[in-house]
Design a protein around this motif. Structure first.
Motif, PDB file in Angstrom:
ATOM      1  N   LEU A   2       4.396 -19.964  15.922  1.00 35.33           N
ATOM      2  CA  LEU A   2       5.142 -19.627  14.711  1.00 35.33           C
ATOM      3  C   LEU A   2       6.642 -19.763  14.942  1.00 35.33           C
ATOM      4  O   LEU A   2       7.360 -20.296  14.087  1.00 35.33           O
ATOM      5  CB  LEU A   2       4.796 -18.220  14.229  1.00 35.33           C
ATOM      6  CG  LEU A   2       5.517 -17.763  12.955  1.00 35.33           C
ATOM      7  CD1 LEU A   2       5.196 -18.701  11.798  1.00 35.33           C
ATOM      8  CD2 LEU A   2       5.131 -16.336  12.603  1.00 35.33           C
ATOM      9  N   LEU A   3       7.114 -19.326  16.095  1.00 33.12           N
ATOM     10  CA  LEU A   3       8.547 -19.432  16.394  1.00 33.12           C
ATOM     11  C   LEU A   3       8.982 -20.891  16.417  1.00 33.12           C
ATOM     12  O   LEU A   3      10.031 -21.249  15.867  1.00 33.12           O
ATOM     13  CB  LEU A   3       8.881 -18.745  17.721  1.00 33.12           C
ATOM     14  CG  LEU A   3      10.349 -18.832  18.155  1.00 33.12           C
ATOM     15  CD1 LEU A   3      11.253 -18.187  17.110  1.00 33.12           C
ATOM     16  CD2 LEU A   3      10.536 -18.201  19.510  1.00 33.12           C
ATOM     17  N   LEU A   4       8.182 -21.743  17.024  1.00 37.58           N
ATOM     18  CA  LEU A   4       8.498 -23.171  17.066  1.00 37.58           C
ATOM     19  C   LEU A   4       8.509 -23.763  15.653  1.00 37.58           C
ATOM     20  O   LEU A   4       9.397 -24.554  15.311  1.00 37.58           O
ATOM     21  CB  LEU A   4       7.502 -23.907  17.958  1.00 37.58           C
ATOM     22  CG  LEU A   4       7.829 -25.346  18.325  1.00 37.58           C
ATOM     23  CD1 LEU A   4       9.217 -25.475  18.932  1.00 37.58           C
ATOM     24  CD2 LEU A   4       6.789 -25.886  19.281  1.00 37.58           C
ATOM     25  N   ALA A   5       7.558 -23.365  14.818  1.00 36.91           N
ATOM     26  CA  ALA A   5       7.525 -23.819  13.419  1.00 36.91           C
ATOM     27  C   ALA A   5       8.787 -23.371  12.688  1.00 36.91           C
ATOM     28  O   ALA A   5       9.361 -24.141  11.905  1.00 36.91           O
ATOM     29  CB  ALA A   5       6.279 -23.282  12.715  1.00 36.91           C
ATOM     30  N   ILE A   7      11.721 -22.720  14.053  1.00 38.03           N
ATOM     31  CA  ILE A   7      12.866 -23.469  14.576  1.00 38.03           C
ATOM     32  C   ILE A   7      12.950 -24.855  13.940  1.00 38.03           C
ATOM     33  O   ILE A   7      14.005 -25.289  13.483  1.00 38.03           O
ATOM     34  CB  ILE A   7      12.791 -23.562  16.118  1.00 38.03           C
ATOM     35  CG1 ILE A   7      13.045 -22.182  16.733  1.00 38.03           C
ATOM     36  CG2 ILE A   7      13.783 -24.593  16.656  1.00 38.03           C
ATOM     37  CD1 ILE A   7      12.730 -22.093  18.212  1.00 38.03           C
ATOM     38  N   VAL A   8      11.816 -25.553  13.893  1.00 39.88           N
ATOM     39  CA  VAL A   8      11.806 -26.901  13.297  1.00 39.88           C
ATOM     40  C   VAL A   8      12.119 -26.820  11.803  1.00 39.88           C
ATOM     41  O   VAL A   8      12.867 -27.640  11.273  1.00 39.88           O
ATOM     42  CB  VAL A   8      10.475 -27.632  13.574  1.00 39.88           C
ATOM     43  CG1 VAL A   8      10.450 -28.991  12.894  1.00 39.88           C
ATOM     44  CG2 VAL A   8      10.260 -27.787  15.082  1.00 39.88           C
ATOM     45  N   THR A   9      11.573 -25.817  11.122  1.00 41.23           N
ATOM     46  CA  THR A   9      11.881 -25.626   9.702  1.00 41.23           C
ATOM     47  C   THR A   9      13.370 -25.358   9.519  1.00 41.23           C
ATOM     48  O   THR A   9      13.995 -25.887   8.587  1.00 41.23           O
ATOM     49  CB  THR A   9      11.047 -24.470   9.109  1.00 41.23           C
ATOM     50  OG1 THR A   9       9.667 -24.790   9.248  1.00 41.23           O
ATOM     51  CG2 THR A   9      11.371 -24.240   7.643  1.00 41.23           C
ATOM     52  N   GLY A  10      13.949 -24.564  10.400  1.00 39.99           N
ATOM     53  CA  GLY A  10      15.389 -24.312  10.348  1.00 39.99           C
ATOM     54  C   GLY A  10      16.194 -25.586  10.521  1.00 39.99           C
ATOM     55  O   GLY A  10      17.210 -25.787   9.848  1.00 39.99           O
ATOM     56  N   GLY A 117       0.908 -24.866  10.290  1.00 37.31           N
ATOM     57  CA  GLY A 117      -0.548 -24.816  10.142  1.00 37.31           C
ATOM     58  C   GLY A 117      -1.255 -24.338  11.392  1.00 37.31           C
ATOM     59  O   GLY A 117      -2.291 -23.678  11.322  1.00 37.31           O
ATOM     60  N   LEU A 118      -0.689 -24.650  12.559  1.00 36.13           N
ATOM     61  CA  LEU A 118      -1.287 -24.236  13.822  1.00 36.13           C
ATOM     62  C   LEU A 118      -0.951 -22.791  14.194  1.00 36.13           C
ATOM     63  O   LEU A 118      -1.610 -22.200  15.041  1.00 36.13           O
ATOM     64  CB  LEU A 118      -0.830 -25.159  14.949  1.00 36.13           C
ATOM     65  CG  LEU A 118      -1.305 -26.611  14.865  1.00 36.13           C
ATOM     66  CD1 LEU A 118      -0.642 -27.446  15.970  1.00 36.13           C
ATOM     67  CD2 LEU A 118      -2.833 -26.684  14.967  1.00 36.13           C
ATOM     68  N   ALA A 119       0.073 -22.252  13.548  1.00 32.99           N
ATOM     69  CA  ALA A 119       0.525 -20.887  13.886  1.00 32.99           C
ATOM     70  C   ALA A 119      -0.442 -19.831  13.371  1.00 32.99           C
ATOM     71  O   ALA A 119      -1.137 -19.988  12.415  1.00 32.99           O
ATOM     72  CB  ALA A 119       1.911 -20.641  13.311  1.00 32.99           C
TER      73      ALA A 119
END
Length: 119
Positions: A2-5, A7-10, A117-119
């Protein structure tokens, strides 16, 4: 994940803040150079680019609501909506304007959607 998602969304959000600025307030200077337009051509397309910048601002707003909304389900819905719109707009831009748009907009948005989706 979720954190990686997030970051990329940011990053997608920040890219679109930059795009909004290029298409609106910076269009006659930096925007014109980034889009490879002569001063004459830039003057002609400036109103349309400003309008396009407004639409990109709505994508920024959707992603920002995704980060800021206190209800997780609502936040996720705005994030998915915003990222999906960015991805589709990037596909259209790649098909009609420049293939580079695919890599600047669609790929980061698709990666963020996948991670979400993977989070």
């Amino acid at each position: 994940m979720l954190l990686l998602a997030q970051i990329v969304t940011g990053l997608v959000l920040l890219i679109h803040v930059y795009i909004v600025l290029l298409e609106t307030v910076l269009f006659r200077t930096r925007g014109r150079r980034v889009f490879g337009l002569s001063a004459e051509k830039a003057e002609i397309v400036q109103p349309a680019m400003s309008n396009q910048g407004c639409y990109n601002g709505f994508l920024v707003a959707a992603l920002a609501v995704g980060f800021l909304h206190p209800d997780p389900a609502t936040a996720r819905a705005f994030t998915v909506f915003g990222l999906s719109c960015v991805a589709v707009a990037g596909l259209w831009g790649a098909a009609t304007v420049s293939r580079r748009i695919l890599f600047v907009q669609t790929v980061p948005a698709a990666v963020a959607l996948l991670l979400l989706g993977l989070a």
